[in-house]
Write a protein that holds these residues in place. Sequence first.
Motif, PDB file in Angstrom:
ATOM      1  N   ALA A 185      -5.152   6.100  -4.696  1.00 54.97           N
ATOM      2  CA  ALA A 185      -4.218   5.418  -3.797  1.00 54.97           C
ATOM      3  C   ALA A 185      -4.945   4.358  -2.968  1.00 54.97           C
ATOM      4  N   VAL A 186      -6.061   4.748  -2.357  1.00 54.58           N
ATOM      5  CA  VAL A 186      -6.777   3.804  -1.489  1.00 54.58           C
ATOM      6  C   VAL A 186      -7.397   2.660  -2.309  1.00 54.58           C
TER       7      VAL A 186
ATOM      8  N   ALA B 176      -1.686   3.929   2.425  1.00 51.15           N
ATOM      9  CA  ALA B 176      -1.696   4.475   1.061  1.00 51.15           C
ATOM     10  C   ALA B 176      -2.179   5.922   1.063  1.00 51.15           C
ATOM     11  N   LEU B 177      -3.204   6.194   1.861  1.00 49.04           N
ATOM     12  CA  LEU B 177      -3.761   7.551   1.916  1.00 49.04           C
ATOM     13  C   LEU B 177      -2.761   8.545   2.512  1.00 49.04           C
TER      14      LEU B 177
ATOM     15  N   GLY C  34       0.638   4.071  -2.747  1.00 55.20           N
ATOM     16  CA  GLY C  34       0.365   5.450  -2.343  1.00 55.20           C
ATOM     17  C   GLY C  34       1.386   6.432  -2.899  1.00 55.20           C
TER      18      GLY C  34
ATOM     19  N   CYS D 297       0.933   6.904  -6.627  1.00 57.96           N
ATOM     20  CA  CYS D 297      -0.218   7.759  -6.940  1.00 57.96           C
ATOM     21  C   CYS D 297       0.111   9.226  -6.693  1.00 57.96           C
ATOM     22  N   TYR D 298       0.867   9.496  -5.609  1.00 60.14           N
ATOM     23  CA  TYR D 298       1.222  10.893  -5.343  1.00 60.14           C
ATOM     24  C   TYR D 298       2.139  11.422  -6.432  1.00 60.14           C
TER      25      TYR D 298
ATOM     26  N   SER E 221      -5.705  10.669  -3.860  1.00 56.45           N
ATOM     27  CA  SER E 221      -6.133   9.964  -2.644  1.00 56.45           C
ATOM     28  C   SER E 221      -7.054   8.792  -2.986  1.00 56.45           C
TER      29      SER E 221
ATOM     30  N   SER F  64       0.835  -1.201   0.000  1.00 58.77           N
ATOM     31  CA  SER F  64       0.000   0.000   0.000  1.00 58.77           C
ATOM     32  C   SER F  64       0.872   1.253   0.000  1.00 58.77           C
TER      33      SER F  64
ATOM     34  N   VAL G 299      -0.295  10.175   0.331  1.00 57.74           N
ATOM     35  CA  VAL G 299      -0.785  11.259  -0.517  1.00 57.74           C
ATOM     36  C   VAL G 299      -1.075  12.533   0.287  1.00 57.74           C
TER      37      VAL G 299
END
Lengths: 198, 179
Positions: free
Chosen positions: B107-108, B129-130, B89, B92-93, B104, B85, B133
């Motif tokens: 990511a989740v 993961a959150l 994360g 994704c950021y 966000s 995760s 971000v």
Amino acid sequence: MKNDTGFLEISDDDIKIAFKEVKTYMDISLEDFKEIYIHALNHARTRLLNITVDKVMTKNVMSITKKSSVSEAIHLLSESKVPCLPVVDDENTVIGIITRKDIIVAAGVAKNNTFKDVIRYIIGVPTPHKNVISAKMAKDIMTSPAITVPLGSDIKDAANKLLEMRINNLPVVSNDNKLAGIISTSDIVNSIGSSRRI
Amino acid sequence: MKEYFKKMRGGGESPPGVGFSEIVWSGIGSFAGIAACGYLSARYFTPLDLTLFIGSFGASAVLIYAAIKSPLAQPRNLIGGHVLSGLVGVTCYKFFGHDIMLASALAVSLAIMVMLATKTLHPPGGATALIAVIGGKAIYNLGYLYAIIPAGLGAAVLLVIALLVNNLSKNRKYPEYWF
């Protein structure tokens, strides 16, 4: 509680008590647990009844040929503990079966005795059915064709056949109808009993 | 349609609660785990501009000290869930960081999908993961290291404490399996 398959059914209270006995927190709801349990139980049930007849039948069974004498059949049935004698031809193909009942019938008693017949027998009056005493060979008194079950079938099929025909023994035959063994109701009961070590 | 709303009624029964000893052991375990993690973080990682402490470990503590039989709480899920995760994360950021809301959500959701696909589902992983971000500058500066420190290593510290504490009680055994 038993369900329609005769297997023990678990109650909600049983599950609740078991959850408490485990002591640690269980990450599953009672409903989900029960659902999984029932699925698993059904698999177990299928597994227990999917045993093939060759695993539980009696092998090396006694048989007689169609040309054997009636007295030999009577001798074998009375001296040994076998409940029935498959009758085979020269190629070991099952062509009939002789049970104790067949012997009694051959001795002159009608297949469906009336009350009168029994009284006649007791007071020594000959019954009117005395046409079969003349039978000499096994094939004359055997029940034919014999009800058999194929080697590869599972014990559930065998059990159904035994129940349906109200008999206790079934000759087991290979693909070409050769005698391979005999399966009895007690063979099936034993097999289910011994594999049920839950 | 009626069927659809009928499902919302539930209808099942909530499982029985646990005994006093279970409550105490869960408390002891989580206290020790979070304390160890916080101490190591302050003592050895903060001076290096690093951390061993993220919010998702609070959620992990619930699972690995209180629901120790749960598949979600087993070592494979704990470590795998946080590390994977974390990677999701950070990725994704890096790609969508200009739009925090999109980053966000992605990511989740992607973290959940990756965890499911790898049999490492661990709910706190979603938080890990959150945080990658929305965690602010200190987290962004870590880059992909975030997946290892704090996510992986912090989870490993919690795991060691879980192994030590959870097996002290005669009613408890941890883990059920490793991988």
